[in-house]
Motif scaffolding. Sequence first.
Motif, PDB file in Angstrom:
ATOM      1  N   PRO A   1      19.943 -24.046   5.172  1.00 38.23           N
ATOM      2  CA  PRO A   1      20.047 -22.912   4.236  1.00 38.23           C
ATOM      3  C   PRO A   1      19.577 -23.229   2.821  1.00 38.23           C
ATOM      4  CG  PRO A   1      22.057 -23.133   5.544  1.00 38.23           C
ATOM      5  CD  PRO A   1      21.246 -24.363   5.790  1.00 38.23           C
ATOM      6  N   TRP A   2      19.546 -24.507   2.437  1.00 33.75           N
ATOM      7  CA  TRP A   2      19.184 -24.870   1.061  1.00 33.75           C
ATOM      8  C   TRP A   2      17.765 -25.414   0.944  1.00 33.75           C
ATOM      9  CZ3 TRP A   2      23.956 -26.534   3.164  1.00 33.75           C
ATOM     10  CH2 TRP A   2      25.055 -25.814   2.715  1.00 33.75           C
ATOM     11  N   LEU A   3      17.007 -25.385   2.033  1.00 36.43           N
ATOM     12  CA  LEU A   3      15.646 -25.921   2.029  1.00 36.43           C
ATOM     13  C   LEU A   3      14.640 -24.817   2.326  1.00 36.43           C
ATOM     14  CD1 LEU A   3      16.310 -29.210   4.055  1.00 36.43           C
ATOM     15  CD2 LEU A   3      15.833 -29.050   1.609  1.00 36.43           C
ATOM     16  N   PRO A   4      13.389 -24.949   1.821  1.00 33.81           N
ATOM     17  CA  PRO A   4      12.358 -23.950   2.127  1.00 33.81           C
ATOM     18  C   PRO A   4      12.118 -23.870   3.631  1.00 33.81           C
ATOM     19  CG  PRO A   4      11.638 -25.419   0.367  1.00 33.81           C
ATOM     20  CD  PRO A   4      12.884 -26.021   0.932  1.00 33.81           C
ATOM     21  N   ALA A   5      12.227 -22.702   4.184  1.00 29.86           N
ATOM     22  CA  ALA A   5      12.139 -22.535   5.640  1.00 29.86           C
ATOM     23  C   ALA A   5      10.811 -23.022   6.202  1.00 29.86           C
ATOM     24  CB  ALA A   5      12.368 -21.068   6.003  1.00 29.86           C
ATOM     25  N   ASP A   6       9.729 -22.835   5.425  1.00 34.71           N
ATOM     26  CA  ASP A   6       8.408 -23.201   5.943  1.00 34.71           C
ATOM     27  C   ASP A   6       8.124 -24.700   5.869  1.00 34.71           C
ATOM     28  OD1 ASP A   6       8.356 -23.208   3.180  1.00 34.71           O
ATOM     29  OD2 ASP A   6       6.265 -22.567   3.047  1.00 34.71           O
ATOM     30  N   GLN A   7       9.060 -25.490   5.298  1.00 37.20           N
ATOM     31  CA  GLN A   7       8.843 -26.936   5.168  1.00 37.20           C
ATOM     32  C   GLN A   7       9.813 -27.762   6.008  1.00 37.20           C
ATOM     33  OE1 GLN A   7       6.438 -28.402   3.800  1.00 37.20           O
ATOM     34  NE2 GLN A   7       5.620 -27.194   2.108  1.00 37.20           N
ATOM     35  N   ILE A   8      10.688 -27.125   6.735  1.00 36.83           N
ATOM     36  CA  ILE A   8      11.711 -27.857   7.497  1.00 36.83           C
ATOM     37  C   ILE A   8      11.080 -28.888   8.432  1.00 36.83           C
ATOM     38  CG2 ILE A   8      13.560 -27.668   9.206  1.00 36.83           C
ATOM     39  CD1 ILE A   8      14.386 -26.652   6.490  1.00 36.83           C
ATOM     40  N   GLU A   9      10.155 -28.451   9.252  1.00 38.78           N
ATOM     41  CA  GLU A   9       9.524 -29.369  10.205  1.00 38.78           C
ATOM     42  C   GLU A   9       8.766 -30.474   9.479  1.00 38.78           C
ATOM     43  OE1 GLU A   9       7.115 -27.218  12.931  1.00 38.78           O
ATOM     44  OE2 GLU A   9       8.817 -26.475  14.103  1.00 38.78           O
ATOM     45  N   SER A  10       8.157 -30.128   8.359  1.00 39.00           N
ATOM     46  CA  SER A  10       7.399 -31.117   7.601  1.00 39.00           C
ATOM     47  C   SER A  10       8.316 -32.184   7.012  1.00 39.00           C
ATOM     48  CB  SER A  10       6.608 -30.420   6.491  1.00 39.00           C
ATOM     49  OG  SER A  10       5.707 -31.308   5.863  1.00 39.00           O
TER      50      SER A  10
ATOM     51  N   SER B   1       0.648 -31.597  -0.713  1.00 40.23           N
ATOM     52  CA  SER B   1       1.704 -30.655  -1.087  1.00 40.23           C
ATOM     53  C   SER B   1       2.715 -30.419   0.027  1.00 40.23           C
ATOM     54  CB  SER B   1       1.087 -29.321  -1.511  1.00 40.23           C
ATOM     55  OG  SER B   1       0.295 -28.781  -0.462  1.00 40.23           O
ATOM     56  N   SER B   2       2.676 -31.234   1.064  1.00 38.60           N
ATOM     57  CA  SER B   2       3.554 -31.026   2.218  1.00 38.60           C
ATOM     58  C   SER B   2       4.956 -31.561   1.969  1.00 38.60           C
ATOM     59  CB  SER B   2       2.974 -31.729   3.451  1.00 38.60           C
ATOM     60  OG  SER B   2       2.978 -33.133   3.269  1.00 38.60           O
ATOM     61  N   GLY B   3       5.902 -31.032   2.717  1.00 33.73           N
ATOM     62  CA  GLY B   3       7.253 -31.562   2.690  1.00 33.73           C
ATOM     63  C   GLY B   3       7.305 -32.980   3.219  1.00 33.73           C
ATOM     64  N   ALA B   4       6.404 -33.322   4.147  1.00 32.13           N
ATOM     65  CA  ALA B   4       6.369 -34.680   4.698  1.00 32.13           C
ATOM     66  C   ALA B   4       6.070 -35.697   3.611  1.00 32.13           C
ATOM     67  CB  ALA B   4       5.320 -34.766   5.805  1.00 32.13           C
ATOM     68  N   ALA B   5       5.107 -35.394   2.754  1.00 38.22           N
ATOM     69  CA  ALA B   5       4.768 -36.305   1.661  1.00 38.22           C
ATOM     70  C   ALA B   5       5.959 -36.479   0.726  1.00 38.22           C
ATOM     71  CB  ALA B   5       3.550 -35.787   0.898  1.00 38.22           C
ATOM     72  N   LEU B   6       6.633 -35.370   0.404  1.00 35.30           N
ATOM     73  CA  LEU B   6       7.790 -35.449  -0.485  1.00 35.30           C
ATOM     74  C   LEU B   6       8.914 -36.272   0.142  1.00 35.30           C
ATOM     75  CD1 LEU B   6       9.175 -34.639  -3.102  1.00 35.30           C
ATOM     76  CD2 LEU B   6       9.964 -32.553  -1.966  1.00 35.30           C
ATOM     77  N   ALA B   7       9.154 -36.109   1.428  1.00 35.07           N
ATOM     78  CA  ALA B   7      10.225 -36.852   2.103  1.00 35.07           C
ATOM     79  C   ALA B   7       9.967 -38.357   2.054  1.00 35.07           C
ATOM     80  CB  ALA B   7      10.353 -36.389   3.552  1.00 35.07           C
TER      81      ALA B   7
END
Length: 347
Positions: free
Chosen positions: A104-113, A305-311
Amino acid sequence: MSLFERYLTLWVALCIVVGIALGHFFPALLHAVGTAEVAHVNLPVAVLIWLMIIPMLIKVDFAAIAEVRRHWRGIGVTLFINWAVKPFSMALLGWLFVGHLFRPWLPADQIESYIAGLILLAAAPCTAMVFVWSNLSDGEPDFTLTQVALNDTIMLVAFAPIVGLLLGLSAIVVPWPTLLLSVVLYILVPVVLAQLVRRAVLAKGSQPGLDRLLARLQPASLVALLATLVLLFGFQGEQIIAQPLIIALLAVPILIQVYFNSGLAYLLNRAAGEDHRIAAPSALIGASNFFELAVAAAISLFGFSSGAALATVVGVLIEVPVMLSVVKIVNASKGWYESGAAVSRRR
């Protein structure tokens, strides 16, 4: 540990500020960097990653693999943690925390990333900083060198299959050509180049010459890491400003897996009767991550700009303080460790 390494978390924090500022005030510059690609490989980042990784791999003597038999119990425990436990436990933690509890607190389109980034972070054991952690815990240097050399060799063939398997199990599309290209660019080529340089320097100037070279290369390696982080945070800046809680949430599964894997390795070594000088670096190698490779692979597979890079960058952010805490734990518990029945029998 150098001043730069000791305060790595501070430098990363400064990179966050600088990167976000660049992304806000100079978006055209970052766009130019982001589009400088050939075959889905970002050229500026490829150069920075090589500058990061090659000096670390020059330290590794692959001839040390011949010494595996001397520390086979500790080697076996570490290999089990690194390749059979850590990637899979991280995938499970990513699915639990990012995919469900924190959704609920994360961008829905980046969850898998985000989950993909966590998997990449855990899929390869650290090759450089573990020498620092081992020294701080009075670890056996020959064991540490042997373990790192063996892990690097395994990484050449195991990194892509494990990442592909776990991404597939997480229902994340696996771009196999890009994944295999990442292995070649960021593992195979750096390993070959590093060993060629190592042999050439040792042939001319022996160990002192190699030490001088590493002393000159180390600052360049750290600067390249920080420059990569500035670029990453430049692309991630708007998302971080909009949802600053993201970094804290992504840190939770990373912290859990570090303490879980280091603790499991420590206990298994104690049960096997290994000496504390083996168990300490075994626990530290079992818990640490090759975040330079993770960052490079995340950028190649999913983009700046992906969530994977940020993680993967969150892993860099907490690497030093969390590993120093593990060092303190294994040092403080040495008396308890050596009181174990299996350890006492072998002493």
